[in-house]
Every structure is written in C-alpha cells, then in structure tokens.
Motif scaffolding. Structure first.
Motif, mmCIF file in Angstrom:
data_model
loop_
_atom_site.group_PDB
_atom_site.id
_atom_site.type_symbol
_atom_site.label_atom_id
_atom_site.label_comp_id
_atom_site.label_asym_id
_atom_site.label_seq_id
_atom_site.Cartn_x
_atom_site.Cartn_y
_atom_site.Cartn_z
ATOM 1 N N ASN A 217 0.765 -1.279 0.185
ATOM 2 C CA ASN A 217 0.065 -0.015 0.017
ATOM 3 C C ASN A 217 0.959 1.147 0.189
ATOM 4 O O ASN A 217 1.313 1.669 1.136
ATOM 5 N N ALA A 220 -0.552 4.397 1.717
ATOM 6 C CA ALA A 220 -0.842 4.382 3.198
ATOM 7 C C ALA A 220 0.696 4.612 3.562
ATOM 8 O O ALA A 220 0.848 5.492 4.812
ATOM 9 N N SER A 224 1.961 7.750 6.004
ATOM 10 C CA SER A 224 2.442 7.792 7.220
ATOM 11 C C SER A 224 3.774 8.528 7.714
ATOM 12 O O SER A 224 4.622 8.442 8.452
#
Length: 336
Positions: A217, A220, A224
């Motif tokens: 991913n 994602a 982060s």
C-alpha cells in the motif's frame, strides 16, 4: 480460564506455516524442480553428467542473480525490463576499465557494480520523480543500454586476456579446492552469498520492510510520513547494483564482454521470480522462492537443449511458462 497446551500451540503454528500460501507455492515449485530433474534424467543419460550439471549451475548463477534483482523491484509492484541489457552494459564497462584502460581487477569489479547502481538509480528517478510508468521507463532504459553497449565496445566483444585472474570469478572453484568431489563453480557460491544477503536485507532491515510496504500500500506508506520516492529510487538502485554482479559473472564465464548479449535474459529472470511465488501485484515474495524458480528455468532450458529441441520451441516453452506463472499468481491473489 483455560490455557492452550504448548504442544498444541506449537503444532498449530507449524500447521499455519506449512499451509501458508507462500509456503505452499515454494513447496510446489520445489516439487516441480524435482519432477523436471527426474524427467530429463530418464529422457537423456547425459543430463546427470558432471559437465552438464556444472553448466546448469553456471547458467543458474547468472539468471539467479538477475532474478534476485528483479525480486526487489517486483515486490514493490514495479517491473524492470532492463536487467538483461543492464547486465551486458556493466560487463562492457568492466571491459573498458580492465582491457581498454589496463586497470587492476578490483577497478573492473567496482565499475560493473557502480554503473549497475547508476543505471538503476536513473530508472528509479524516472519512475519516482518524473512519474514515468515502470514498464515504459525500464523499456526505454533497456534500449538505451543496448545501444550504449554496442557504441562503447564498437560492436565487438571485449576480451579479458590481459586480466588472467578475471575468469576465476566465475569459473574457478574454491569449494572444489577443498572438496575435489564437489567442483562447484565460484559463480554458484556468489549466487548463494548474494541470495543470503538479499534475504537478510528483505527480512531484517528497514529497507526490506519499506520494500514490502511499497508493494502492499504505497499511499498508506506515504501518508504515514515515509519518503516513498526516496525508498523507491533506492530499491531500483540496489537492483541495478545486483545486475552489475550478474554482469561480472557472465563476463567472467565467457572471458569476454559480449555487447550484443543480454536482451531476453529479463524474461527468464521475471519468470523465475513469479514461479518462486513473488506476486506481480507486489507486497509478497521471498528470495528462496526466487532461487528455486531460477533453477527450474535453468533445468528446463538445459533439458530441452539436451533433448535437441529447436531453439524456437525452447522460446515457445519459456513463453508458456511465463503465462502459466502469471496466471497462477492471479489465482493465488483471488484465493487470498
């Protein structure tokens, strides 16, 4: 409150590992390798001759190192079509340093790995910074490096006759010196050293975790706070450096840098990676599976050659294997 016996917990954990999709894939690939060995051994008595087995090991060393390079990229859900011509370009650059310029052997080794890393870095920058699709970026790099190899070498092979120690990189046998009954070429030893190092990097380092995360991913990972572009470029750079090692192995084996060689090697390498269980969708893969896949490809091609199957039909079989491997990957994804 009841407690689960330790033995049952251990048994359950062992069952989970054995029936995990990635483990099943490696076991299936290993069983396929054994089946091929048995089949070709029965079909032709020459298959198990020492000279032929050494030839299989030599070809697996080159294809295996290239497949390890591809594994890093494919785990990120990328692709690199330039690994074959990159290998050739690195061998040509080693020839320039050693034969044209007459430098010591360690300069040639450094040149091959450095220019491989540089080519990988360039591909990574095109993909990460300029947002060129990996297929197009590495296809262009493949053609660029093919042309550069021919231009730099003058379309002629570069021989390493003035560097007599260079063929020892691939052809000599340190293991054979210790155990005469096992004349395993140094190239195979280098393959397994690269594989061990790659396995440790993928499974025990931050770089490895981010490599898998990029394929699982990417968005994602970006949200982060991870510098996705930096790590993607790093993956391609590492992959390129490993291609430089493959360039050294094939040039040492042939005692020459062949500028017209290389195109087509990427297909065998990608096939080995997918057969070994690395998903083209990214996020999963193992070095052990890739090595098994590389041996399958080498045994298959060598066995067909031993049985005097025409070159064009060998290519047909390779194409069918790639299609089946990709289809099996799609089925695994659906089941998961």
């Amino acid at each position: 409150m009841t407690s689960t016996p330790v033995s049952e917990t251990g048994a359950g954990s062992l069952r989970d590992r054995l029936f995990h999709p990635s483990t099943r894939q490696k076991l299936l690939a290993f069983a396929s390798l054994l089946a091929l060995v048995v089949f070709f051994s029965i079909a032709n008595d020459n298959f198990l001759q020492i000279d032929n087995l050494v030839s299989i090991l030599q070809s697996t060393a080159v294809n295996g190192v290239l497949a390890i390079a591809c594994t890093f990229v494919i785990i990120t859900a990328g692709i690199d079509l330039s690994v074959g011509t990159m290998m050739t370009f690195c061998s040509v650059m080693a020839g320039v340093f050693l034969t044209y310029w007459g430098l010591p052997i360690y300069f040639g080794i450094f040149a091959a790995i450095f220019f491989g890393a540089l080519c990988g870095w360039t591909s990574g920058m095109l993909i990460a910074k300029l947002k060129v699709p990996p297929f197009i970026a590495t296809l262009g790099m493949m053609m660029l490096l093919k042309g550069l190899s021919l231009v730099i070498s003058g379309t002629k092979p570069i021989y390493f006759n003035d560097t007599p120690s260079f063929p020892q990189i691939s052809q000599e046998s340190l293991i054979g010196d210790l155990i005469p009954a096992l004349p395993i070429p140094n190239a195979v030893l280098i393959l397994f050293l690269v594989a061990i190092a790659a396995g440790v990097v993928l499974n025990k380092t931050v770089f490895g975790r981010y490599t898998f995360a990029l394929g699982s991913n990417e968005e994602a990972l970006r949200l982060s706070g991870v510098k996705v572009d930096f790590w993607k470029v790093t993956v391609y750079t590492v992959s390129g450096a490993i291609c430089g090692i493959a360039g050294l192995l094939i040039a040492s084996r042939l005692n020459s840098a062949q500028p017209a060689l290389g195109q087509g090697y990427e297909l065998d390498a990608i096939a080995a990676v997918v057969i070994g269980g690395t998903s083209l969708s990214g996020g999963t893969g193992t070095i052990l599976g890739t090595i098994i896949g590389a041996f399958i490809m080498s045994v298959l091609i060598n066995g067909l050659r031993i049985m005097s199957v025409a070159q064009e039909w060998q290519t047909v079989v390779t194409g069918v294997i790639i299609i089946l491997a990709v289809y099996m990957d799609i089925l695994r994804r659906r089941r998961q």
